[in-house]
Scaffold this active site. Structure first.
Site, PDB file in Angstrom:
ATOM      1  N   VAL A  59       0.841  -1.208   0.000  1.00 58.00           N
ATOM      2  CA  VAL A  59       0.000   0.000   0.000  1.00 58.00           C
ATOM      3  C   VAL A  59       0.877   1.259   0.000  1.00 58.00           C
ATOM      4  CG1 VAL A  59      -1.878  -1.189   1.207  1.00 58.00           C
ATOM      5  CG2 VAL A  59      -0.137   0.020   2.538  1.00 58.00           C
ATOM      6  N   HIS A  73      -4.453  -4.291  -2.278  1.00 60.82           N
ATOM      7  CA  HIS A  73      -4.779  -4.003  -0.875  1.00 60.82           C
ATOM      8  C   HIS A  73      -4.928  -2.512  -0.639  1.00 60.82           C
ATOM      9  CE1 HIS A  73      -2.945  -8.094   0.568  1.00 60.82           C
ATOM     10  NE2 HIS A  73      -4.154  -8.224   0.041  1.00 60.82           N
TER      11      HIS A  73
HETATM   12  C1  BV8 Z   1     -10.540 -11.541   2.804  1.00 62.78           C
HETATM   13  C2  BV8 Z   1      -3.383  -3.620   3.765  1.00 62.78           C
HETATM   14  C3  BV8 Z   1     -12.743 -12.288   2.512  1.00 62.78           C
HETATM   15  C4  BV8 Z   1      -3.397  -2.946   5.077  1.00 62.78           C
HETATM   16  C5  BV8 Z   1      -3.130  -6.010   4.124  1.00 62.78           C
HETATM   17  C6  BV8 Z   1     -10.167 -14.589  10.103  1.00 62.78           C
HETATM   18  C7  BV8 Z   1     -11.020 -13.491  10.037  1.00 62.78           C
HETATM   19  C8  BV8 Z   1     -11.080 -12.701   8.896  1.00 62.78           C
HETATM   20  C9  BV8 Z   1     -10.289 -13.001   7.802  1.00 62.78           C
HETATM   21  C10 BV8 Z   1      -9.443 -14.082   7.915  1.00 62.78           C
HETATM   22  C11 BV8 Z   1      -9.364 -14.881   9.027  1.00 62.78           C
HETATM   23  N1  BV8 Z   1      -8.445 -15.857   8.796  1.00 62.78           N
HETATM   24  C12 BV8 Z   1      -7.918 -15.704   7.560  1.00 62.78           C
HETATM   25  C13 BV8 Z   1      -8.527 -14.648   7.010  1.00 62.78           C
HETATM   26  C14 BV8 Z   1      -8.278 -14.139   5.711  1.00 62.78           C
HETATM   27  C15 BV8 Z   1      -7.246 -13.007   5.860  1.00 62.78           C
HETATM   28  C16 BV8 Z   1      -5.870 -13.620   5.922  1.00 62.78           C
HETATM   29  O1  BV8 Z   1      -5.373 -14.072   4.914  1.00 62.78           O
HETATM   30  N2  BV8 Z   1      -5.245 -13.645   7.128  1.00 62.78           N
HETATM   31  C17 BV8 Z   1      -3.914 -14.216   7.231  1.00 62.78           C
HETATM   32  C18 BV8 Z   1      -3.115 -13.461   8.297  1.00 62.78           C
HETATM   33  C19 BV8 Z   1      -4.034 -15.682   7.535  1.00 62.78           C
HETATM   34  N3  BV8 Z   1      -7.390 -12.228   4.656  1.00 62.78           N
HETATM   35  C20 BV8 Z   1      -8.250 -11.203   4.640  1.00 62.78           C
HETATM   36  O2  BV8 Z   1      -8.891 -10.830   5.596  1.00 62.78           O
HETATM   37  C21 BV8 Z   1      -8.395 -10.566   3.268  1.00 62.78           C
HETATM   38  N4  BV8 Z   1      -9.786 -10.449   2.962  1.00 62.78           N
HETATM   39  O3  BV8 Z   1     -10.126 -12.670   2.957  1.00 62.78           O
HETATM   40  O4  BV8 Z   1     -11.837 -11.224   2.451  1.00 62.78           O
HETATM   41  C22 BV8 Z   1     -13.201 -12.329   3.941  1.00 62.78           C
HETATM   42  C23 BV8 Z   1     -13.989 -11.310   4.398  1.00 62.78           C
HETATM   43  C24 BV8 Z   1     -14.474 -11.368   5.700  1.00 62.78           C
HETATM   44  C25 BV8 Z   1     -14.112 -12.435   6.545  1.00 62.78           C
HETATM   45  C26 BV8 Z   1     -13.270 -13.455   6.073  1.00 62.78           C
HETATM   46  C27 BV8 Z   1     -12.805 -13.394   4.768  1.00 62.78           C
HETATM   47  C28 BV8 Z   1      -7.792  -9.182   3.265  1.00 62.78           C
HETATM   48  C29 BV8 Z   1      -6.298  -9.294   3.436  1.00 62.78           C
HETATM   49  C30 BV8 Z   1      -5.658  -7.928   3.219  1.00 62.78           C
HETATM   50  C31 BV8 Z   1      -5.073  -7.431   4.518  1.00 62.78           C
HETATM   51  N5  BV8 Z   1      -4.396  -6.148   4.266  1.00 62.78           N
HETATM   52  N6  BV8 Z   1      -2.567  -4.821   3.879  1.00 62.78           N
HETATM   53  C32 BV8 Z   1      -2.074  -2.272   5.347  1.00 62.78           C
HETATM   54  O5  BV8 Z   1      -1.046  -2.677   4.765  1.00 62.78           O
HETATM   55  O6  BV8 Z   1      -2.082  -1.325   6.147  1.00 62.78           O
HETATM   56  S1  BV8 Z   1      -2.184  -7.389   4.214  1.00 62.78           S
HETATM   57  C33 BV8 Z   1      -0.570  -7.034   4.487  1.00 62.78           C
HETATM   58  O7  BV8 Z   1       0.052  -8.321   4.413  1.00 62.78           O
HETATM   59  C34 BV8 Z   1       0.139  -6.204   3.430  1.00 62.78           C
HETATM   60  O8  BV8 Z   1      -0.641  -5.872   2.320  1.00 62.78           O
HETATM   61  C35 BV8 Z   1       1.262  -7.166   3.006  1.00 62.78           C
HETATM   62  O9  BV8 Z   1       1.727  -6.893   1.751  1.00 62.78           O
HETATM   63  C36 BV8 Z   1       0.501  -8.424   3.083  1.00 62.78           C
HETATM   64  C37 BV8 Z   1       1.162  -9.718   2.869  1.00 62.78           C
HETATM   65  O10 BV8 Z   1       2.325  -9.744   3.631  1.00 62.78           O
HETATM   66  P1  BV8 Z   1       3.677  -9.791   2.776  1.00 62.78           P
HETATM   67  O11 BV8 Z   1       3.589  -8.745   1.726  1.00 62.78           O
HETATM   68  O12 BV8 Z   1       3.894 -11.176   2.330  1.00 62.78           O
HETATM   69  O13 BV8 Z   1       4.720  -9.313   3.819  1.00 62.78           O
HETATM   70  P2  BV8 Z   1       5.434 -10.205   4.932  1.00 62.78           P
HETATM   71  O14 BV8 Z   1       6.076  -9.268   5.888  1.00 62.78           O
HETATM   72  O15 BV8 Z   1       4.476 -11.251   5.427  1.00 62.78           O
HETATM   73  O16 BV8 Z   1       6.564 -11.014   4.137  1.00 62.78           O
HETATM   74  C38 BV8 Z   1       7.645 -10.299   3.566  1.00 62.78           C
HETATM   75  C39 BV8 Z   1       8.397 -11.303   2.706  1.00 62.78           C
HETATM   76  O17 BV8 Z   1       9.441 -10.604   2.044  1.00 62.78           O
HETATM   77  C40 BV8 Z   1       9.048 -12.415   3.506  1.00 62.78           C
HETATM   78  O18 BV8 Z   1       8.811 -13.661   2.860  1.00 62.78           O
HETATM   79  C41 BV8 Z   1      10.541 -12.076   3.462  1.00 62.78           C
HETATM   80  O19 BV8 Z   1      11.347 -13.235   3.435  1.00 62.78           O
HETATM   81  C42 BV8 Z   1      10.623 -11.344   2.151  1.00 62.78           C
HETATM   82  N7  BV8 Z   1      11.723 -10.387   2.059  1.00 62.78           N
HETATM   83  C43 BV8 Z   1      12.314  -9.679   3.049  1.00 62.78           C
HETATM   84  N8  BV8 Z   1      13.288  -8.891   2.515  1.00 62.78           N
HETATM   85  C44 BV8 Z   1      13.286  -9.101   1.180  1.00 62.78           C
HETATM   86  C45 BV8 Z   1      12.295 -10.048   0.885  1.00 62.78           C
HETATM   87  N9  BV8 Z   1      12.041 -10.464  -0.368  1.00 62.78           N
HETATM   88  C46 BV8 Z   1      12.807  -9.956  -1.351  1.00 62.78           C
HETATM   89  N10 BV8 Z   1      13.772  -9.034  -1.150  1.00 62.78           N
HETATM   90  C47 BV8 Z   1      14.044  -8.593   0.102  1.00 62.78           C
HETATM   91  N11 BV8 Z   1      15.021  -7.676   0.305  1.00 62.78           N
END
Ligand code: BV8
Length: 246
Positions: free
Chosen positions: A102, A118
């Site tokens: 974002v 997102h």
């Molecule tokens: C949905 C915006 C249908 C905000 C973000 C229980 C209740 C409700 C929902 C759920 C639930 N259980 C599961 C869910 C679904 C939930 C979900 O998936 N939860 C997860 C935690 C299990 N999803 C949702 O709720 C989605 N909507 O499903 O709608 C629904 C509706 C109602 C009820 C149920 C379902 C909405 C998800 C969107 C959330 N918003 N962001 C903000 O940013 O302020 S998500 C947030 O995480 C960011 O957008 C981020 O981009 C995203 C994903 O994380 P990553 O980008 O992967 O970042 P992360 O830190 O995890 O990893 C970084 C990676 O980079 C690592 O692998 C690392 O090794 C690597 N890295 C590090 N350095 C480098 C590198 N790679 C390359 N080069 C480097 N130098």
């Protein structure tokens, strides 16, 4: 870096390439990732703050978190990983980018064919009228910010528990149906529904590439796993892809 023959053979000017990025692509720009060691703010995790419930309970706290992030991102610059993806869009006419981030850094790097699935934290939405406007104040003049109508403004992002924009979802699924090469960069591949996108593309025959210094749940699925930092790997990968065009 040497790309495998079965990837090289797929590359031509018309190749349909989709890139999916996560927080990792912005790590080298100094923007904290979500699940890394720097993923905490005060004592909170992103999943605790990026929800409608947290905002309802304490809009001031949630806006302090976003104001802090906006401050970091405003001082950040697109890194060589962002720039390589921007150049990829120039080289391949059938290129599209889906980002979970974002921070707006892909657009600042020059990408135009971007789905910010997102949302974008530089856009504010009125919680009463639904109107969306840009706001680049750093720091925010008023926390929490309010609309002229008096209602609270919220970041125009998708929080946990909120559905994605149906139009963005539809466009993304159509791209995944037809893409021939899918490049997944810097995501821990745990946040749904984006975490399922690579599986969909694979089912349709796409060649999957992952760029990440760490293994992820996606790693066993991909055809080419490039273990490294986006800012170092992507410029080299781009050179290889351009070389395959000659
Ligand atoms: C949905 C915006 C249908 C905000 C973000 C229980 C209740 C409700 C929902 C759920 C639930 N259980 C599961 C869910 C679904 C939930 C979900 O998936 N939860 C997860 C935690 C299990 N999803 C949702 O709720 C989605 N909507 O499903 O709608 C629904 C509706 C109602 C009820 C149920 C379902 C909405 C998800 C969107 C959330 N918003 N962001 C903000 O940013 O302020 S998500 C947030 O995480 C960011 O957008 C981020 O981009 C995203 C994903 O994380 P990553 O980008 O992967 O970042 P992360 O830190 O995890 O990893 C970084 C990676 O980079 C690592 O692998 C690392 O090794 C690597 N890295 C590090 N350095 C480098 C590198 N790679 C390359 N080069 C480097 N130098």
């Amino acid at each position: 870096m040497e790309i495998p023959k079965d990837l090289r053979d797929r590359i031509n000017r018309e190749t349909r390439i989709v890139v999916i990025t996560g927080a990792g692509i912005s790590a080298e720009s100094g923007v904290p990732t979500f699940r890394g060691k720097d993923g905490l703010w005060r004592r909170f995790r992103a999943e605790e703050l990026a929800t409608p419930y947290a905002f309802k309970r304490d809009p001031k706290l949630v806006w302090e978190w976003y104001d802090w992030r906006r401050g970091i991102i405003a001082r950040a610059e697109p890194n060589p990983g962002h720039l390589a993806i921007a150049e990829m869009e120039m080289v391949f006419p059938n290129f599209h980018l889906i980002t979970q981030n974002v921070d707006g850094l892909h657009r600042r790097a020059g990408n135009q064919k971007v789905i910010e699935i997102h949302g974008n934290l530089w856009m504010l939405r009125c919680t009463r009228e639904g109107t969306v406007r840009e706001n680049y104040e750093v720091p925010l003049k008023e926390i929490p910010p309010r609309c002229q109508c008096g209602a609270l403004l919220r970041p125009h992002v998708v929080w946990f528990g909120e559905s994605l924009n149906p139009e963005d979802l539809k466009r993304s699924l159509a791209l995944l149906e037809r893409c021939e090469v899918l490049l997944v960069v810097g995501t821990s591949a745990v946040v749904q529904p984006v975490a399922s996108f690579p599986w969909m593309a694979k089912e349709k025959g796409a060649f999957l590439i992952e760029v990440n210094p760490e293994p992820t749940p996606l790693s066993p699925l991909v055809d080419l796993s490039l273990r490294g930092k986006a800012g170092e790997v992507l410029p080299e990968l781009l050179q290889e892809l351009k070389g395959a065009l000659d």
